[in-house]
Enzyme design. Sequence first.
Site, PDB file in Angstrom:
ATOM      1  N   GLY A 149       6.695  -0.560 -11.361  1.00 10.88           N
ATOM      2  CA  GLY A 149       6.554  -0.295  -9.933  1.00 10.88           C
ATOM      3  C   GLY A 149       5.565  -1.200  -9.235  1.00 10.88           C
ATOM      4  N   SER A 150       4.759  -1.933 -10.003  1.00 10.93           N
ATOM      5  CA  SER A 150       3.664  -2.662  -9.356  1.00 10.93           C
ATOM      6  C   SER A 150       4.115  -3.901  -8.604  1.00 10.93           C
ATOM      7  CB  SER A 150       2.611  -3.063 -10.410  1.00 10.93           C
ATOM      8  OG  SER A 150       1.936  -1.925 -10.865  1.00 10.93           O
ATOM      9  N   ILE A 175      11.692   8.231  -8.433  1.00 15.33           N
ATOM     10  CA  ILE A 175      12.001   8.496  -7.031  1.00 15.33           C
ATOM     11  C   ILE A 175      11.914  10.001  -6.780  1.00 15.33           C
ATOM     12  CG2 ILE A 175      13.674   8.117  -5.193  1.00 15.33           C
ATOM     13  CD1 ILE A 175      12.378   5.563  -6.625  1.00 15.33           C
ATOM     14  N   CYS A 250       5.239   1.487   4.708  1.00 19.51           N
ATOM     15  CA  CYS A 250       5.422   2.925   4.428  1.00 19.51           C
ATOM     16  C   CYS A 250       4.444   3.364   3.327  1.00 19.51           C
ATOM     17  CB  CYS A 250       6.860   3.204   4.006  1.00 19.51           C
ATOM     18  SG  CYS A 250       8.072   2.666   5.228  1.00 19.51           S
ATOM     19  N   ALA A 254       1.614   6.597   2.864  1.00 19.45           N
ATOM     20  CA  ALA A 254       1.508   7.530   1.736  1.00 19.45           C
ATOM     21  C   ALA A 254       0.161   7.395   1.034  1.00 19.45           C
ATOM     22  CB  ALA A 254       2.648   7.284   0.758  1.00 19.45           C
ATOM     23  N   GLY A 351     -15.570  24.914 -20.426  1.00 15.79           N
ATOM     24  CA  GLY A 351     -15.443  25.003 -21.876  1.00 15.79           C
ATOM     25  C   GLY A 351     -13.984  25.108 -22.289  1.00 15.79           C
ATOM     26  N   GLY A 352     -13.730  25.837 -23.349  1.00 12.25           N
ATOM     27  CA  GLY A 352     -12.366  25.960 -23.877  1.00 12.25           C
ATOM     28  C   GLY A 352     -11.408  26.558 -22.863  1.00 12.25           C
ATOM     29  N   GLU A 375       1.949   4.865  -5.965  1.00  7.15           N
ATOM     30  CA  GLU A 375       1.486   4.258  -4.695  1.00  7.15           C
ATOM     31  C   GLU A 375       0.408   3.203  -4.942  1.00  7.15           C
ATOM     32  OE1 GLU A 375       3.446   5.053  -2.632  1.00  7.15           O
ATOM     33  OE2 GLU A 375       3.910   7.183  -2.693  1.00  7.15           O
TER      34      GLU A 375
HETATM   35  P1  TGC Z   1       2.264 -10.097  -0.518  1.00  4.68           P
HETATM   36  O1  TGC Z   1       2.541 -11.558  -0.541  1.00  4.68           O
HETATM   37  O2  TGC Z   1       0.893  -9.610  -0.587  1.00  4.68           O
HETATM   38  O3  TGC Z   1       2.962  -9.471   0.760  1.00  4.68           O
HETATM   39  C1  TGC Z   1       4.347  -9.647   1.040  1.00  4.68           C
HETATM   40  C2  TGC Z   1       4.537  -9.243   2.479  1.00  4.68           C
HETATM   41  O4  TGC Z   1       4.167  -7.881   2.642  1.00  4.68           O
HETATM   42  C3  TGC Z   1       3.042  -7.798   3.539  1.00  4.68           C
HETATM   43  N1  TGC Z   1       2.142  -6.796   2.993  1.00  4.68           N
HETATM   44  C4  TGC Z   1       1.919  -5.638   3.600  1.00  4.68           C
HETATM   45  N2  TGC Z   1       2.371  -5.144   4.756  1.00  4.68           N
HETATM   46  C5  TGC Z   1       1.976  -3.913   5.093  1.00  4.68           C
HETATM   47  N3  TGC Z   1       1.158  -3.181   4.304  1.00  4.68           N
HETATM   48  C6  TGC Z   1       0.671  -3.644   3.144  1.00  4.68           C
HETATM   49  N4  TGC Z   1      -0.121  -2.900   2.387  1.00  4.68           N
HETATM   50  C7  TGC Z   1       1.069  -4.924   2.741  1.00  4.68           C
HETATM   51  N5  TGC Z   1       0.813  -5.698   1.648  1.00  4.68           N
HETATM   52  C8  TGC Z   1       1.473  -6.830   1.833  1.00  4.68           C
HETATM   53  C9  TGC Z   1       2.433  -9.179   3.568  1.00  4.68           C
HETATM   54  O5  TGC Z   1       1.734  -9.399   4.751  1.00  4.68           O
HETATM   55  C10 TGC Z   1       3.671 -10.028   3.450  1.00  4.68           C
HETATM   56  O6  TGC Z   1       4.317 -10.009   4.708  1.00  4.68           O
HETATM   57  P2  TGC Z   1       5.102 -11.292   5.249  1.00  4.68           P
HETATM   58  O7  TGC Z   1       5.675 -10.847   6.553  1.00  4.68           O
HETATM   59  O8  TGC Z   1       4.078 -12.374   5.366  1.00  4.68           O
HETATM   60  O9  TGC Z   1       6.133 -11.608   4.206  1.00  4.68           O
HETATM   61  O10 TGC Z   1       3.163  -9.464  -1.652  1.00  4.68           O
HETATM   62  P3  TGC Z   1       2.930  -9.453  -3.151  1.00  4.68           P
HETATM   63  O11 TGC Z   1       4.261  -9.345  -3.780  1.00  4.68           O
HETATM   64  O12 TGC Z   1       2.032 -10.608  -3.546  1.00  4.68           O
HETATM   65  O13 TGC Z   1       2.134  -8.093  -3.293  1.00  4.68           O
HETATM   66  C11 TGC Z   1       1.309  -7.906  -4.299  1.00  4.68           C
HETATM   67  C12 TGC Z   1       0.903  -6.430  -4.407  1.00  4.68           C
HETATM   68  C13 TGC Z   1       0.495  -6.200  -5.840  1.00  4.68           C
HETATM   69  C14 TGC Z   1      -0.263  -6.176  -3.464  1.00  4.68           C
HETATM   70  C15 TGC Z   1       2.062  -5.497  -4.031  1.00  4.68           C
HETATM   71  O14 TGC Z   1       3.199  -5.818  -4.785  1.00  4.68           O
HETATM   72  C16 TGC Z   1       1.741  -4.042  -4.252  1.00  4.68           C
HETATM   73  O15 TGC Z   1       1.117  -3.383  -3.397  1.00  4.68           O
HETATM   74  N6  TGC Z   1       2.196  -3.477  -5.367  1.00  4.68           N
HETATM   75  C17 TGC Z   1       2.120  -2.035  -5.617  1.00  4.68           C
HETATM   76  C18 TGC Z   1       3.396  -1.411  -5.165  1.00  4.68           C
HETATM   77  C19 TGC Z   1       3.309   0.097  -5.231  1.00  4.68           C
HETATM   78  O16 TGC Z   1       2.390   0.711  -4.747  1.00  4.68           O
HETATM   79  N7  TGC Z   1       4.330   0.672  -5.839  1.00  4.68           N
HETATM   80  C20 TGC Z   1       4.389   2.098  -6.044  1.00  4.68           C
HETATM   81  C21 TGC Z   1       5.402   2.719  -5.142  1.00  4.68           C
HETATM   82  S1  TGC Z   1       5.480   4.417  -5.448  1.00  4.68           S
HETATM   83  C22 TGC Z   1       7.140   4.694  -5.512  1.00  4.68           C
HETATM   84  O17 TGC Z   1       7.958   3.874  -5.362  1.00  4.68           O
HETATM   85  C23 TGC Z   1       7.536   6.057  -5.682  1.00  4.68           C
HETATM   86  S2  TGC Z   1       7.619   6.694  -4.124  1.00  4.68           S
HETATM   87  C24 TGC Z   1       6.902   8.179  -4.351  1.00  4.68           C
HETATM   88  C25 TGC Z   1       7.926   9.156  -4.809  1.00  4.68           C
HETATM   89  O18 TGC Z   1       9.112   8.970  -4.568  1.00  4.68           O
HETATM   90  O19 TGC Z   1       7.518  10.189  -5.385  1.00  4.68           O
END
Ligand code: TGC
Length: 396
Positions: A149-150, A175, A250, A254, A351-352, A375
Amino acid sequence: MSNPDVSSLAEDRLSGVFSLDALLPADAQEWQQRAREFARTRIAPVIEEDFENQYFRRELVEEFGAAGFLGMHISGYGCAGASATAYGAVCLELEAVDSGWRTFVSVQGSLAMSAIAKFGSEPQKERWLPEMAAGRVIGCFALTEPTGGSDPAAMTTTARRDGDGWVISGTKRWIGLATLADIAIVWANTDEGIRGFIVPTDSDGFEATAITGKLAMRASIQCDVSLDEVRVGDDALLPGVTGLRGPFSCLNEARYGIVWGVMGAARSCLEVAIARSQDRSVFGAPIGSFQLTQAKLADMLLEYEKGVLLALHLGAQKDAGTLTHAQISVGKLNNVREAIAIAGAARSVLGGDGITSEFPVMRHMANLEAVRTYEGTDEIHALILGRELTGFAAFS
Ligand code: TGC
């Protein structure tokens, strides 16, 4: 709790030192009281049983809608238009009882509804948001894939244009509520980049299967989803965004709810530990009279207070429109980490007995481990902050 009087005494002692209520604006206080009452009367009496039986109490969903909690921070379309701070206070009260129900509110309101509110067309908003706010339609948010998911940029789910519609294929994992949902917000790779689609879950080729064997979040449902050549019309496409900014925007919503919610779980553990310090005696005296127990309680209180103050600060920024992604990462990383530490310390005070379902502490501990991962894991939020501080992205 074995002794409700001791428990409410603990609540009084905690609020005597630190009262969140007094720091909340009046509107948020009203929402908080409503959520506290709801959580205590509708969820608390059944949560241990539901956690044990791995049962999501579907019949409560419309009650959540009637209470106004679903998409409550969205304006118009049958949503309450409450402040971000009020929404946070509601998350805290719900998660004080169980993370699973706060997660439901997050998936429905912060993920599925906010995707439509932020990026949907006017007809999409009118069609779905009022029904979702009322709890008559459940939405899920299909972003994460089985390979991990990361890194959503590595998404393999595709959507290709076909006549006047789209054909979507791929698999998703973790999901929330997908087996019960009426619609899924599915994120998929297209020729134009990542796009979001509103997919009815009764579409041919859409299949959701609940993940079994979970030792956390047992009173909620997380699923594997498979999309096998699922056909949707062009009106399923969310027109307002292309690229990862869509799902990440989004996720911000969350993650913000989590910053508050986990402090509810922490409060519940702290209250239980305070109560136990009064009514459990060893070596001929209540354990609360020993210095080591008091030091544990004091440390728990410090981190709880700091976590709530941080949530309030981020809430004020969000209400002012100045909250950044990095600030949300500070809140998610810190507050989940400290809630886990508080739950662990509470467990040791008990404790226990702390490992039994007579007390909510072990359930909160297990749930918080799941919250630590979804998230954005601790590691991802640390690296988001590392990138912010150094300018270097160290994700791979
Ligand atoms: P990166 O190059 O940083 O960004 C790509 C584009 O996205 C924009 N951006 C954001 N926009 C809004 N809010 C944020 N927090 C944003 N972070 C980045 C950024 O500006 C860029 O936009 P554009 O227009 O220039 O293209 O992308 P990256 O691939 O290098 O990102 C790296 C990283 C690690 C930060 C990102 O992949 C990340 O946050 N990973 C974690 C993902 C995560 O939290 N996954 C868990 C989801 S939980 C789930 O799916 C289950 S839902 C809950 C349920 O159903 O119970």
